[in-house]
Design an enzyme around this catalytic site. Structure first.
Site, PDB file in Angstrom:
ATOM      1  N   HIS A 170       1.976  -0.356   3.217  1.00  0.00           N
ATOM      2  CA  HIS A 170       1.175  -1.578   3.381  1.00  0.00           C
ATOM      3  C   HIS A 170       0.864  -2.215   2.021  1.00  0.00           C
ATOM      4  CE1 HIS A 170      -2.282  -3.678   5.757  1.00  0.00           C
ATOM      5  NE2 HIS A 170      -1.948  -4.392   4.683  1.00  0.00           N
ATOM      6  N   HIS A 181       1.125  -6.106  -0.327  1.00  0.00           N
ATOM      7  CA  HIS A 181       1.359  -7.559  -0.332  1.00  0.00           C
ATOM      8  C   HIS A 181       2.052  -7.894  -1.650  1.00  0.00           C
ATOM      9  CE1 HIS A 181      -1.203  -8.350   3.226  1.00  0.00           C
ATOM     10  NE2 HIS A 181      -1.807  -7.240   2.812  1.00  0.00           N
ATOM     11  N   ARG A 240       3.527 -10.880  -2.286  1.00  0.00           N
ATOM     12  CA  ARG A 240       3.229 -12.296  -2.580  1.00  0.00           C
ATOM     13  C   ARG A 240       4.437 -13.207  -2.743  1.00  0.00           C
ATOM     14  NH1 ARG A 240      -1.610 -11.626  -0.478  1.00  0.00           N
ATOM     15  NH2 ARG A 240      -3.215 -10.841  -1.885  1.00  0.00           N
ATOM     16  N   ASN A 295       2.504 -12.109   5.017  1.00  0.00           N
ATOM     17  CA  ASN A 295       1.709 -13.326   4.764  1.00  0.00           C
ATOM     18  C   ASN A 295       2.101 -13.991   3.446  1.00  0.00           C
ATOM     19  OD1 ASN A 295       0.547 -11.154   3.400  1.00  0.00           O
ATOM     20  ND2 ASN A 295      -1.530 -11.957   3.521  1.00  0.00           N
ATOM     21  N   ASP A 351      -0.441  -9.395   9.511  1.00  0.00           N
ATOM     22  CA  ASP A 351      -1.505  -8.984   8.585  1.00  0.00           C
ATOM     23  C   ASP A 351      -1.915 -10.085   7.618  1.00  0.00           C
ATOM     24  OD1 ASP A 351      -3.340  -6.980   7.559  1.00  0.00           O
ATOM     25  OD2 ASP A 351      -2.115  -7.000   5.760  1.00  0.00           O
ATOM     26  N   HIS A 356      -3.934  -5.893  11.937  1.00  0.00           N
ATOM     27  CA  HIS A 356      -5.139  -6.062  11.122  1.00  0.00           C
ATOM     28  C   HIS A 356      -6.260  -6.236  12.144  1.00  0.00           C
ATOM     29  CE1 HIS A 356      -7.501  -8.178   7.809  1.00  0.00           C
ATOM     30  NE2 HIS A 356      -8.130  -8.552   8.906  1.00  0.00           N
ATOM     31  N   ASP A 378      -2.826  -1.287   0.720  1.00  0.00           N
ATOM     32  CA  ASP A 378      -3.155  -2.693   0.999  1.00  0.00           C
ATOM     33  C   ASP A 378      -3.211  -3.477  -0.321  1.00  0.00           C
ATOM     34  OD1 ASP A 378      -3.649  -4.967   2.437  1.00  0.00           O
ATOM     35  OD2 ASP A 378      -5.695  -4.440   3.035  1.00  0.00           O
ATOM     36  N   HIS A 434      -4.540 -10.828  -6.677  1.00  0.00           N
ATOM     37  CA  HIS A 434      -5.037 -12.210  -6.779  1.00  0.00           C
ATOM     38  C   HIS A 434      -5.184 -12.538  -8.260  1.00  0.00           C
ATOM     39  CE1 HIS A 434      -5.830 -12.791  -2.540  1.00  0.00           C
ATOM     40  NE2 HIS A 434      -6.503 -11.658  -2.479  1.00  0.00           N
TER      41      HIS A 434
HETATM   42 ZN   LIG Z   1      -2.998  -6.110   4.151  1.00  0.00          ZN
HETATM   43 ZN   LIG Z   2      -5.214  -6.632   6.735  1.00  0.00          ZN
END
Ligand SMILES: [Zn+2]
Ligand SMILES: [Zn+2]
Length: 431
Positions: A65, A67, A69, A99, A156, A183, A311, A315
């Protein structure tokens, strides 16, 4: 980073299958394959030697899991920088959430990502969207994405909020034999929460997200998994009652699995007050109470919680350097997951080393139907070299991620991944 397909790893202590970490051996790797395991092996002409000086060696770790980007938010992270962070954290494989922009909702985007990761030492497995454009309305082309290389489906960043959509997704999941990762958040109960709803949020006067917002959604998904026969994977579990729901569902034989992030078995909502609204302790699900942290540890110990994931949610500084309630959710996690696990799970004796490694090596891959790497002659070399006792500082200068939004920045850590070997590449980490 270096490219060494032919490598003699001297003095490693393998953990996994035939090895319990007590025996020191040498391992010869030729062109990405383990060709010999023995003692006092000599390097051949075309081989480089690396003396691991007694470090542990396991199958390569997987974070199911993250991200990354890319595409769309390359100012936060790229596939390349995210994989550099993964390698530093000891991960040879990651599964990335959809996402992005565009969202991973078609075979084209799935293939774009795997193509971008092709030359890297870390394997990237895309997770496709459940719904088209991640909009929560129409089901995405799941079987097409599977053919393109997607390993699971999720919206998610957001929940699959529509129960009918989740029902259909789980029916497909059952046919395709792939998990739906949700999620778990009931938006009507959770919004506009910025932290866990409880004593601390009341004291600080911040809108909270109650645990029940996660728990009702998990209860719904467990019922739908039972009804459809599909596989529901509960993303980033965070409350005591949620763990109890999964425990009971597993006992009932329902096809449910789950994962937990290190911050959820380490930190509580008190951190927001203690750190004076530091946005690096803002994530979703939020940091909860000590009782919840204890339940995560218990769930890991008794096998209710299958995998440890990060996760990893980068950012940019300017996005996080705003007032707490305006900051985006999420922290980076790939580089610190092992050390936090050592401190919270291994050192107190919650899990033995082999059981802890299963949460990094075996279960994430079993959930995603991927091959679990083995340490044996003839096996592909997909390996993590690590220790459990080295003290090091997670200084800004060692961060490999493009972002540095971590609550552990500047902290002294114990235990780290010294190197990974995967795809014929040997990456040695330096601190
Ligand atoms: Zn996530
Ligand atoms: Zn999530």
């Amino acid at each position: 980073m270096s490219y060494r397909p032919n490598l003699l790893l001297k003095n490693v202590k393998p953990v996994g299958a035939d090895f319990d970490g007590s025996k020191q051996v040498d391992i010869r790797i030729a062109d990405g394959t383990i060709v010999e395991i023995g003692t006092e092996l000599e390097a051949g002409d075309s081989e480089e030697t690396f003396d691991a000086e007694g470090a542990y060696l396991s199958g390569g770790w997987m974070d199911m899991h993250v991200h990354l980007r890319e595409p769309g938010y390359e100012h936060k992270e790229t596939i390349k920088t995210g994989c550099a962070a993964a390698a530093f954290g000891g991960f040879t494989e990651v599964a990335c959430m959809p996402n992005t922009n565009p969202a991973i909702d078609s075979r084209d985007v799935v293939e774009f990502i795997t193509k971008r990761a092709e030359e890297l030492p870390v394997n990237v497995h895309p997770i496709g969207c459940v719904s088209k454009e991640r909009a929560g309305k129409a089901i995405a082309e799941m079987s097409d994405m599977k053919e393109g290389g997607a390993v699971a489906f999720s919206d998610d960043g957001d929940p699959v909020y529509n129960a009918q959509l989740m029902r259909v997704a789980l029916e497909y999941s059952s046919m395709l034999e792939m998990p739906i990762i949700n999620h778990e958040e009931d938006l009507k109960l959770s919004r506009p929460g910025h932290m866990h709803e409880g004593r601390v949020s009341a004291r600080l006067g911040i809108d909270g997200t109650p645990g029940i917002a996660e728990e009702t959604m998990i209860a719904r998904d467990i019922l739908l998994a039972e009804f459809t026969g599909g596989h529901i994977h509960v993303a980033h579990i965070s409350t005591a009652k949620a763990v109890e729901l999964v425990r009971r569902a597993k006992a009932d034989g329902i096809n449910v699995t789950t994962e937990v992030c290190p911050h959820h078995f380490d930190l509580t909502d008190e951190e927001i007050e203690r750190r004076d609204f530091d946005t690096n302790v803002k994530m979703h699900p939020p940091l909860r109470t000590q009782e919840d942290v204890d339940a995560m540890i218990e769930g890991l110990a008794d096998g209710t919680i299958d995998a440890i994931c990060t996760d990893h949610a980068p950012h940019a500084i300017e996005e996080k350097e705003v007032e707490f309630i305006y900051a985006p959710n999420g922290i980076i996690g790939l580089e610190t997951a092992w050390s936090v696990s050592v401190r919270q799970l291994l050192e107190p004796g919650v899990l033995e080393l082999t059981d802890l490694l299963d949460k990094f090596v075996k279960y994430p891959r079993e959930i995603l139907n991927l091959d679990v790497p083995q340490i044996k002659e003839g096996a592909e070399a997909n390996l993590t070299l690590f220790n459990t006792d080295e003290k090091w500082t997670f200084a800004e200068s060692v961060v490999k991620s493009k972002s540095n939004n971590s609550p552990y920045l500047g902290n002294e850590m114990t235990g780290r991944a010294e190197a990974i070997y995967n795809n014929g590449q040997f990456v040695v980490n330096e601190v």
